[in-house]
Write a protein that holds these residues in place. Sequence first.
Motif, short mmCIF file in Angstrom:
data_model
loop_
_atom_site.label_atom_id
_atom_site.label_comp_id
_atom_site.label_asym_id
_atom_site.label_seq_id
_atom_site.Cartn_x
_atom_site.Cartn_y
_atom_site.Cartn_z
N CYS A 278 31.03 28.48 63.09
CA CYS A 278 32.12 27.90 62.30
C CYS A 278 33.08 29.02 61.90
O CYS A 278 32.68 30.18 61.79
CB CYS A 278 31.58 27.21 61.05
N SER A 279 34.32 28.67 61.71
CA SER A 279 35.26 29.68 61.24
C SER A 279 35.88 29.18 59.94
O SER A 279 35.99 27.99 59.71
CB SER A 279 36.34 29.96 62.28
N ASP B 299 27.71 32.62 61.46
CA ASP B 299 27.22 33.83 62.13
C ASP B 299 26.59 34.73 61.08
O ASP B 299 26.15 34.25 60.04
CB ASP B 299 28.38 34.51 62.86
N THR C 34 34.29 22.38 69.78
CA THR C 34 33.97 23.66 70.42
C THR C 34 32.69 23.59 71.25
O THR C 34 31.97 24.58 71.36
CB THR C 34 33.81 24.75 69.35
N ARG D 2 29.23 25.25 70.56
CA ARG D 2 28.77 26.61 70.82
C ARG D 2 29.22 27.62 69.77
O ARG D 2 28.49 28.52 69.40
CB ARG D 2 29.29 27.08 72.19
N ASN D 3 30.44 27.46 69.30
CA ASN D 3 30.97 28.51 68.45
C ASN D 3 30.49 28.43 67.03
O ASN D 3 30.22 27.38 66.50
CB ASN D 3 32.51 28.42 68.44
#
Lengths: 504, 504
Positions: free
Chosen positions: B74-75, B379, B68, B71-72
């Motif tokens: 973690c999910s 986040d 990613t 940038r993103n």
Amino acid sequence: MQLKTYCLVFMIIVLEAFFISLILRPGIIESRILFTDEKKPTTPVDSHLKLKPLNKLKFLSPYGGDWTFGRNACSCRILNSDMFTYDKFNAGKDNLAIKKRRGLQYEQYKKRNESPAKKVIIAQPHSPLSYPTHGVEVKPLYSILIPGLAVHGMEGEKNTVKLTATQGVFNTIVETPDGVVHGSGEQELTIRSPSLAIINNILKHVTYTSKKYQIASTDLVSFQFEEYTAEFVILIRVPPMIRLFDPGPDNSIDSLVTIVTKTFIRYHKLRILISSIRKFYPKIMIIIADDSKVTEKIEGPYIQQYTMPFAKGWFAGRNLAISQVTTKYLLWVDEDFEFTQETKLEKLVEVLEKTNLDLVGAPVSQDVFAFKLWYEEGDDEGDCVFSQNGSFHPLDGFPGCVVTSIVVNFFLAKTEKVWSVGFDPRFARIAHTEFFIDGIGSLLVGYCTNVKVGHQKKGEKDKALNEVENKYAAFRRLDRNEFRSRLDMTYFKNRLKCYTRNRV
Amino acid sequence: MQLKTYCLVFMIIVLEAFFISLILRPGIIESRILFTDEKKPTTPVDSHLKLKPLNKLKFLSPYGGDWTFGRNACSCRILNSDMFTYDKFNAGKDNLAIKKRRGLQYEQYKKRNESPAKKVIIAQPHSPLSYPTHGVEVKPLYSILIPGLAVHGMEGEKNTVKLTATQGVFNTIVETPDGVVHGSGEQELTIRSPSLAIINNILKHVTYTSKKYQIASTDLVSFQFEEYTAEFVILIRVPPMIRLFDPGPDNSIDSLVTIVTKTFIRYHKLRILISSIRKFYPKIMIIIADDSKVTEKIEGPYIQQYTMPFAKGWFAGRNLAISQVTTKYLLWVDEDFEFTQETKLEKLVEVLEKTNLDLVGAPVSQDVFAFKLWYEEGDDEGDCVFSQNGSFHPLDGFPGCVVTSIVVNFFLAKTEKVWSVGFDPRFARIAHTEFFIDGIGSLLVGYCTNVKVGHQKKGEKDKALNEVENKYAAFRRLDRNEFRSRLDMTYFKNRLKCYTRNRV
């Protein structure tokens, strides 16, 4: 007629030559004059400047000593020969075998603990390269886009850019024309193109992948275009796992602080201490490490008593007690302290909550006690620790508090920070400063005088209790051998050649 | 005649103009053509390049997931939906108050633990400045000479150079002419002179003094000349105190290793373990943390038994045991293990002596057990930990050994490294992975299969012993509430939003 034509032709040729020399290619021409060291300006300038004398440079030393340009190994000097005593370790002189073993352990230590590459890199002037000089970090085995790489300059027929690394490999995330990129997935990436625009576009899309799992390391990347090279560092690092403590819904002292202490046979003093704590903090957890020969059970809610092998030791007991703490902060007390109206733990909590301090001490009875520690790199003989009375400077936002290195045995501290330093269980009888020396580079220590704890008086009227006190004192008396072994331990363990301190 | 003179004069004028345009000042002239983004070459070049499709970029993810671009957040995805179970923490959803408190603790944590300035700095091209981009470090309150500062360029009538910092001040160590240097001892130093040679000589002798006592911090220095500015970082750091262990003159296993274990009522198993150890290591120190209700004294030389409050807990006991170790390494064993011919501790010592590993595990009986942990920033909901079967890669120089994250409860480890992580005493009944999660970013873990320890069989013929085993099992049974509280603890403490792992 012939001469006229000759002049005209000559004028045209010269004019054309003149304009061609100005406009060699499409774009803007900027003339620069470069001075190199060999070509000095013709007007002579005396740029020679005298070094200030050493005695005018003492302000550069944090303790007003000689400033040695950061080059010299520390020396076991006495900071102020009137005031300071001098302890030098003799283990090295008495025992070459110990010194040799220490050297081997140190070599091993250096290999594992090298700070990210200590190399000093200087950015060169007038380079067509732009590149990142700071802030490039990747997790081991992960990949990142390298920011800021570009060549700003003269386009030749064959432009070649090369990137090299040692701890990872490069790739591109854009489709590139055939033959332009070589070395994808390898430690050396080459990009060749007649078009600098294409090269720069590729450079915007180059990734670095770390190839070895390491906790903290660096790679030195070399970025090259024609005769220009730039170097930059990539930090390879696993971010340390976060550790938070829940202060609970009421943010009470009991949820935030655990009181820790060690006892050795002086149960009468211990019970007085606990009594005094309960007057002000009825529910605060008290953890007791006990290496007495015959254990007396200390009863009561919110009390946890641990028994150790007989006389196992002072720091062993301290390390045990702190190992059992489940709250964000721990409060160290000696078994012969006594809480008073002035023992307001909330004030110490406020200091640790609102500043960067890891540990904050406060006075015991009338004794004000704060020392600074200076730690300097030495040579093959070892490093140096100097201790000085007083503090580094006031603590921002807290009048009555200062930043220092060593405090007395009444302090509030972040539990985890104390775990990471530890009370070395090898110190059995007497030790104090050793904890703070071990804490150098880990603990930020402060001292506040607006909180106090009392100190139970020595000497008991009761005959039996007096005997206990004498027994205790006998254990505490440090004979010459114990003192030597304490120094020898620090000599080896902390790789010191001297520990210079105030005459107390 | 007139035309001839006219031509001649014109030729001379043109020739002179031509040469003057080449040689404007003494020195060398180099013509450069600078391309800027706005002025493209007149020959059109198609520099547009297509991004590779995401499925061709999976090789950039260390576990073959989507890359990613760093940038993103973690999910909480399932890495492979067939194989992985999914644990998500619900504390946040059930209890907004907990989430809020965690947020506050995290804000505080971030402020204290910010890595040296994360700022990405890009070196600009075609700058006349040279300056250090890496490797400048100073101890707090100490001073250093700043290396590599200079201006290489066009001398104007008034040359002004400015240095600014925020965490320290500048000085010069050379005597300078009046009016040239302003701001000595302050955060902004200005050097003015018509002579660049003098300015450069002064720049060679500029010091930086850190003004605040901090354990690890950075200053961002700005170096400016005319319209050119460069930024660089100075690391302000107290070097962490060195900690070495003396292996003793004979380098014996007994001087290097302490065996640590925790016992809870299963004394019969403990005695079998100790017996088996003594067959091979008659003098190795064994430390036992004991939270049984009724203590049975374990007698014997080189045995140290510590009693804890009843059922105080698993990790509390582990933390106690390790807190008492005085040797370089500790060996963790469970009380129901059994040493065999294959339990060669020397091999594990060799691995830790010769590699960067902090901890090395080995199989218990037939169970091979190694898991990788991946830790990614998330986040506001928290961060992510993913665990995967297997290892990162082989361990250099040791066939049969790999680098991984989680191993079984039979491991040799560097005592201090384990202290710095700790076994969180809040985990009372069952915990295992929690130690390795806490160790992320601190412990480098390995696993070797050339050493083994045996596992005593469950179930006892003796009726009384069988009762003890049942009592033990009852304590170990993790009810739903305990399991939830273990997850909730990790949710808060490690600020996670999920922990995804293999289905076992």
